[in-house]
Each structure stands twice: as C-alpha cells, then as structure tokens.
Write a protein that holds these residues in place. Structure first.
Motif, short mmCIF file in Angstrom:
data_model
loop_
_atom_site.label_atom_id
_atom_site.label_comp_id
_atom_site.label_asym_id
_atom_site.label_seq_id
_atom_site.Cartn_x
_atom_site.Cartn_y
_atom_site.Cartn_z
N LYS A 157 0.84 -1.34 -0.08
CA LYS A 157 -0.10 0.14 -0.07
C LYS A 157 0.81 1.45 -0.01
CE LYS A 157 -0.99 0.22 5.06
NZ LYS A 157 -1.97 0.12 5.97
N TYR A 158 2.14 1.12 0.40
CA TYR A 158 2.87 2.39 0.40
C TYR A 158 4.00 2.51 -0.83
CZ TYR A 158 1.67 2.61 5.28
OH TYR A 158 0.83 2.65 6.56
N ILE A 159 3.76 1.55 -1.74
CA ILE A 159 4.48 1.76 -3.16
C ILE A 159 4.05 3.03 -3.72
CG2 ILE A 159 4.91 0.71 -5.36
CD1 ILE A 159 6.27 -0.89 -3.17
N VAL A 201 -8.20 6.22 -0.85
CA VAL A 201 -6.93 5.66 -0.48
C VAL A 201 -6.67 5.26 0.96
CG1 VAL A 201 -4.41 5.77 -0.67
CG2 VAL A 201 -5.71 6.13 -2.43
N ASP A 202 -7.05 6.52 1.99
CA ASP A 202 -6.96 6.17 3.18
C ASP A 202 -7.91 5.08 3.68
OD1 ASP A 202 -5.16 8.30 3.09
OD2 ASP A 202 -6.62 9.88 3.89
N ALA A 203 -8.94 5.04 3.16
CA ALA A 203 -10.07 4.02 3.57
C ALA A 203 -9.54 2.44 3.31
CB ALA A 203 -11.48 4.23 3.09
N HIS A 204 -8.99 2.12 2.03
CA HIS A 204 -8.75 1.05 1.51
C HIS A 204 -7.05 0.58 1.65
CE1 HIS A 204 -12.76 0.02 -0.24
NE2 HIS A 204 -12.67 1.27 -0.58
N GLY A 205 -6.39 1.68 1.60
CA GLY A 205 -5.08 1.56 1.57
C GLY A 205 -4.38 0.85 0.22
N VAL A 206 -5.21 -0.27 -0.12
CA VAL A 206 -5.00 -0.85 -1.63
C VAL A 206 -6.29 -1.04 -2.32
CG1 VAL A 206 -4.25 -2.68 -2.96
CG2 VAL A 206 -2.83 -2.12 -0.92
N ALA A 266 -1.68 -0.24 -5.87
CA ALA A 266 -1.05 0.18 -4.67
C ALA A 266 -1.60 1.87 -4.40
CB ALA A 266 0.46 0.19 -4.92
N GLY A 267 -1.89 2.22 -3.25
CA GLY A 267 -2.73 3.41 -3.00
C GLY A 267 -2.04 4.43 -3.04
N GLU A 268 -0.56 4.56 -2.62
CA GLU A 268 -0.06 5.81 -3.05
C GLU A 268 0.34 6.25 -4.39
OE1 GLU A 268 0.84 8.35 -0.86
OE2 GLU A 268 -0.53 6.91 0.68
N ALA A 269 0.72 5.00 -5.32
CA ALA A 269 1.02 5.46 -6.65
C ALA A 269 -0.50 6.11 -7.17
CB ALA A 269 1.52 4.28 -7.20
N PHE A 270 -1.46 5.28 -6.96
CA PHE A 270 -3.07 5.56 -7.32
C PHE A 270 -3.27 7.01 -6.96
CE2 PHE A 270 -7.72 5.57 -6.86
CZ PHE A 270 -7.96 5.35 -8.21
N ARG A 271 -2.86 7.39 -5.75
CA ARG A 271 -3.21 8.95 -5.03
C ARG A 271 -2.54 9.97 -6.08
NH1 ARG A 271 -4.19 10.38 0.29
NH2 ARG A 271 -3.26 8.26 1.07
N SER A 299 -1.74 4.03 -0.02
CA SER A 299 -1.31 2.78 -0.90
C SER A 299 -1.97 2.92 -2.06
CB SER A 299 -1.50 1.59 -0.02
OG SER A 299 -2.97 1.42 0.10
N GLU A 300 -1.31 2.10 -3.11
CA GLU A 300 -2.11 1.86 -4.35
C GLU A 300 -1.63 0.51 -4.77
OE1 GLU A 300 -1.74 3.56 -8.85
OE2 GLU A 300 -0.03 4.06 -7.51
N GLU A 301 -2.71 -0.21 -5.44
CA GLU A 301 -2.70 -1.29 -5.89
C GLU A 301 -2.31 -1.40 -7.23
OE1 GLU A 301 -6.34 -2.75 -3.13
OE2 GLU A 301 -6.20 -3.59 -5.24
#
Length: 422
Positions: free
Chosen positions: A114-116, A197-202, A255-260, A418-420
C-alpha cells in the motif's frame, strides 16, 4: 399502427437460438483449462524484484533487431492482453518481424504494497528492469514501448533518463488529462482520492472493474453477451470469448500511494503536460524527450480519447516524431485483425529503421561487475517504507547474481497511503 408478425419465422429463429445455446453449453462443458490458456508465446523469466517480473520472449527469427525493446504495460490490467491467443498475438507478430522483446509484469499487489509510490515504480522497478536488459545485451540504450498507463510511465521515464532510450513508442496512452472527451476524465475530477486511499490502502480491483464497465454499461454488460449467443455454437468463438472474459476480470488491485499521485497530479491537476510533475525531487520536463517518438492512438478509444494522447508530440523536443491514428478501440487494436495487418507491422518497421546497435564501451565482464553500482545510482528514490512493507520479497534474476539495488530517497508522501498495481 399494426405491425404484422411472421410467427413461422419467429419460431424458426427461436428454435435456432435454442440449438446454439445447447451447442454452446456443450462446448463450454467440454473445455479444459488448457483450451482457453492465454499468453502462449514462449518466454523466460530473467529478473524479479518483489512482485515485478521481467520476461524475455524467445526470438523466432535468427536475425533480430540488436536494440532490445522493453514493453511497459499499465498497472490496471494484465499485460498478456498483447499475447491473448496465438493467431492474434501482437507480441508474436513483433517477434516474427524481428524485434527482440522484453516485457514487464507488475504482478498482483497486496496489502503489503500500500505504500508503493510512482517513484518506486519508475525510479525503482522500471529502471532496474531496463538496467538489467542493457546489462544482458551489452548496450547503452533500449527501445521503450509503453501501453496505456505504461505509456505515460514510459514518457516520464524517457524525460528523466533520455540517455537510456534509443526510441520511444507510446500506444493509446494519456498525457494531457485536461480533456472532456472521455467519461473517465469527467469522473476523475470529482473523485475524493484521499478518502478512497486512506480507507482502503490498496484499491480493490472490483472497484476499478465496476468503474470501467460503467463507462459503457449496455455494450459491456449486456450487448456483448447477446452477441455471443449468435456464435455460441462455434468452438473457436467460444474460446476467444472466454479468453477475453478472463483478461477483463483478471485485474490486479492498485497500490494506494501511486494511485493517489496518479489521480491527483495527473488526472485532476494535469501536471505532466505542463512540465510541473515532481517525481523523487526532480521535475519531469517532457522537453527532455529528444529521441525518435512514435505516438499511436485509437480513433474510437473510450478510455484514452485521442485528445489525451496527441498533445505529447507538441511538447517534446524530438525532431523525428510521428503521430499514428488507428481505426479501432482501446483494446481492439491489439486483439483484432488490425493488430496483425497494421499495428504490429507499423511499430516493428518504425523501430527496425531506427535501431542500430550501440555497444557499451565496457567489456561484458566489466559491465557485469559494475552493474550493481550503476543500478544503485539510478534507483536512489526507492523508499524505505516500501521496502519495509514488502521485506519478505526478494529480488532474483535467473541470468545474474546481481543483488537488489539499495535505495535512499523517496517522497515523504509515500507514508500516507497505498496503491494497488492493477
């Protein structure tokens, strides 16, 4: 107003449809998993880091292009769409036309990813894969071919590392996100990506799939199944249909962070085309793209409309650049007849005309011994947080004992979400 009904003809059509449904059911019940296998073109794993894998397709011709071509696909779907079946495989066609093809498989992210961030994908995984291909082939440059979101990543990478790219090919990829031609671009403006992203992480794959289906709800949820019934008694049509269904719903999480970052800074703020995107402390300036560019878009693309793809050619510094329009949709240009007759030959011919081998000044042995240090320099943005979240994953290579490169700097935003990889 009275419309006469031909009851006899209607009954004949109904009986015919029932026969096709019965035959189709028999066909599907008789099929085994191997009958609808995907990705039939032979390949071998040459490098792996965490969930990312790098494959090399076994050459078909003896004389192949001496500049390797690395394909980077989108995170949101699986790359085997380009090799869905043997008779319409664009990968196989490129091999027949003499390209030496490698492909990046992003894998299936899970909660540990999730932090990718985008920095991890581009400075880390993508750069390490390209370095490995250059090391194996003893070259300073490669051909980079990006598809959809992978095309966006490839343009970013080429702007950051232009010295590593001999030729750049982008296919149905978005660069200017300030367009209203596609429904996806409208929706993204109103997406609260931080809460998501904060709710799901991924980000769950099912969430992404539902959104894609709602872009064309009738044709993607009803019409295609009705159309399938007309050919349900044809075994080959049934197999092709099942292969496509398998690909559509075989979607990785994100992956959440990349998605964000991708949604906020590209879709919502359109920073890439403005040369305002910051990645790992560096500004992504598309004017740094000075290598030959082939930008391919699909005229009927409902996911990435032409208006999102075409502006790339206006902002790069390349003197040798070409914009190619293909009559078809986002996926159709890869799996339809045009993929064999138009798309694959155009890309292969363009690359073959511009690819002359440029060997490194180092010998093979010295290149191998210095591989780790060169990788460490180009992957300095790999974050500590992403390493800790996936510490159980190891980097492996079937052709080299080079260890996973270390990384030091990464944006602090990677700690937030996080971003999936989908």
């Amino acid at each position: 107003m009275f419309f006469p009904i031909d009851y006899k003809k209607s009954m004949e059509e109904l009986v015919d449809l029932n026969k096709k449904m019965i035959k189709g059911t028999d066909i599907m019940l008789s099929l085994e998993k191997k009958d609808v296998d995907v990705a039939p073109t032979p390949k071998e794993l040459i490098y792996q880091e965490d969930k990312m894998k790098l494959y090399h397709y076994k050459p078909i011709k003896k004389d192949v292009n001496t500049i390797p071509t690395v394909i980077v696909y989108a995170l949101v779907n699986r790359q085997y769409m380009m090799d869905l079946q043997e008779k319409n495989s664009v990968i196989k066609r490129w091999l027949e036309l003499g390209l030496d093809v490698y492909i990046v498989d992003w894998g299936y992210p899970d909660k540990s990813d999730k932090y990718i961030t985008m920095e991890d994908y581009i400075y880390g995984y993508m750069d390490n894969a390209i370095n490995k291909v250059m090391e194996i082939n003893n070259v300073d440059e490669i051909n980079l071919l990006g598809v959809c979101q992978g095309g966006t990543f490839s343009a970013i990478y080429s702007a950051l590392f232009p010295e590593k790219i001999k030729n750049l090919v982008t296919m149905v990829a978005p660069f200017d996100f300030d367009t209203k031609d596609g429904l996806l671009f409208h929706w993204s403006d109103y997406m609260d990506v931080d809460n998501l992203v904060d709710a799901h992480g991924v980000i769950p794959a099912d969430f992404m799939n539902f959104g894609f289906l709602m872009l064309r709800p009738f044709s993607l949820t009803m019409d295609k199944y009705v159309g399938f019934l007309d050919n349900a008694d044809n075994p080959e049509v049934v197999k092709d249909f099942l292969r496509m269904e398998r690909w559509i719903f075989d979607s990785p999480d994100q992956a959440g962070e990349a998605f964000r970052k991708f949604i906020k800074e590209l879709y919502q703020e359109n920073k890439l085309i403005k040369n305002e995107l910051q990645l790992g402390g560096r500004t992504v300036d598309l004017k740094n793209i000075d290598m030959p560019l082939l930008n391919v878009y699909a005229e009927k693309d409902h996911l990435v409309p032409p208006a999102a793809s075409k502006p790339l050619n206006d902002v790069v510094s390349s003197k040798d650049k070409e914009l190619v329009s293909i009559k078809g949709g986002h996926i159709g240009i890869y799996v339809g007849s045009k993929s064999q007759k138009e798309v694959a030959p155009k890309v292969a011919d363009w690359l073959n005309e511009r690819s002359t081998k440029k060997t490194t000044k180092k010998s093979s042995s010295s290149a191998s011994s210095s591989g780790s240090s060169s990788k460490a320099k180009s992957t300095s943005s790999k974050s500590t947080s992403s390493k800790s979240s996936s510490s159980s994953s190891k980097s492996t290579s079937t052709n080299s004992s080079t260890s996973k490169t270390s990384s030091g700097s990464k944006s602090s935003s990677s700690k937030k979400g996080s971003e999936e990889e989908k």
